[in-house]
Design an enzyme around this catalytic site. Sequence first.
Site, PDB file in Angstrom:
ATOM      1  CD  GLU A 360      -2.896  -1.021  -0.070  1.00  0.00           C
ATOM      2  OE1 GLU A 360      -2.907   0.018  -0.744  1.00  0.00           O
ATOM      3  OE2 GLU A 360      -3.587  -2.007  -0.355  1.00  0.00           O
ATOM      4  CG  HIS A 447      -5.955  -5.686  -7.981  1.00  0.00           C
ATOM      5  ND1 HIS A 447      -6.912  -4.739  -8.209  1.00  0.00           N
ATOM      6  CD2 HIS A 447      -5.267  -5.259  -6.899  1.00  0.00           C
ATOM      7  CE1 HIS A 447      -6.823  -3.778  -7.304  1.00  0.00           C
ATOM      8  NE2 HIS A 447      -5.825  -4.072  -6.497  1.00  0.00           N
TER       9      HIS A 447
END
Length: 545
Positions: A360, A447
């Site tokens: 992240e 993703h």
Amino acid sequence: MTSRSQRHQHTLLTLATAVAAGALLSTALGGAATAQPAAQDRPGAAPVALSATARTTLLQQARTSATATAAAIGLGAQEKLVAKDVVKDADGTVHTRYERTYAGLPVLGGDLIVHTAKSGERKGVTRAAQGSLKPASLTPRIAPDRAEQQALGVAKSAGSEKSRASRAPRKVVWAASGTPVLAYETVVGGFRDDGTPNELHVVTDAATGRKLFQYQGIETGVGNTKYSGKVDLTSTRSGSSYTLTDASRGGHKTYDLAHGESGTGTLFSQDNDTWGDGTTTSAATAAADAAYGAQVTWDFYKSAFGRNGIKNDGVGAYSRVHYGNAYVNAFWDDTCFCMTYGDGEGNNDPLTSLDVAGHEMSHGVTSNTAGLEYSGESGGLNEATSDIFGTGVEFAAGNSSDVGDYLIGEKIDINGNGTPLRYMDKPSKDGGSADYWSSSVGDKDVHYSSGVANHFFYLLAEGSGKKTINGVDYDSPTQDGSTVTGIGRDKALQIWYKALTTYFTSTTDYAGARKGTLSAAGDLYGADSTEAKAVAAAWSAVNVK
């Protein structure tokens, strides 16, 4: 860290960062470089760790000379450069990243990097878009409210709840996908259907009302931790109490949202310096994991690349834990410059593992360097960058409770059966990711399209075929049946970081990533080096040629 996500805000499960898909275009690129001196054969190409003052000085010099630089590289009279970032190599080469405006309007997809030798000689320019930025007209034919309604409709169809325009549509020049056009950019707020905050950017042609592009701005992601065991944490004493404030790493703070979904929350504070008990019963356990993840991520970037924080300016981000109720995700948000973690299914599995934290916060690094658009192939590269550096963080930590591996999210058990979210050695094992490039890979969720770059990185670092690393078995195939010999994870990380910070732009696609990493490997190790040849072989093995 959800399963797959976006740009200003990126989540872990469908986790990421954004800009538009396109090709890396370079002119007269010469021998710049980046990496840690100990990790490459040509230490002059390694980036130096800039103090906040030195970085500010270089950026100010770039801003002062922006007009002269624009003229020198052939920009038109209506175009202006806005300095965004700067990297300096040990040999004095400076790589200055600029965004552009045209007639005072922001240009989306107009970013470029100017490479300058120590002597002041310009060594080349890497551009997100070539050619003139002049749109056919600067007079819109549709009203901004039409663009706003279109954006709200896009958000609603994507499952966004309580959608609203966060700000009035702004006029921009859209140059990320061909001929530049006048456009409106609308940002839609609210929440998505899984509870993740919404920051949907919709770009609309100001002449026809046609949607040109969309991307999500939220990139979805002593302590007794849940995942990393007992660890040392840096806290701050204030009178008779302690707070989870890390003054040694830019002032990073860890806050408790207590299942709220807005605001900063409450700074973790207590009368002793032992945080959490290793179980989810204690709210401080997730905080200990989050603080440890931020600490290790900061140290990884500092040690491996000489990078001083996410923005390379010595300023720490902050973390928020216990977001929402049973929220199965984590995300990075540029707007607050913060990390946010949900507690998982039944509030029993916080998404605060090391690789999630590294993933992240690496979205923040990408946002403040290449700015890879969170859609299409550039979005896949954005996601992969976070997986690659998140993996680097996990290995660098050397934590016996969470050893380094090439699995993503293996600790948080989002699938409920003990399997990880993603596999770097053979990405298709997750049921959706691409092992190899094809002309349709950019149509996948970022993703899953990230699988191509993840597979490339694994092959570059470890090579093809069967092997066992830290107790995990891998068996990495190649599209062409070739055998790839790895160069080691440290060198592979140096090459990817160098490419990200000095050769990738907002619109870099897989072909551009091959060019950028070959340039980076050439800078660091030599154009005819074993490392550069391994980069070419690993890309060919995933069908990027």
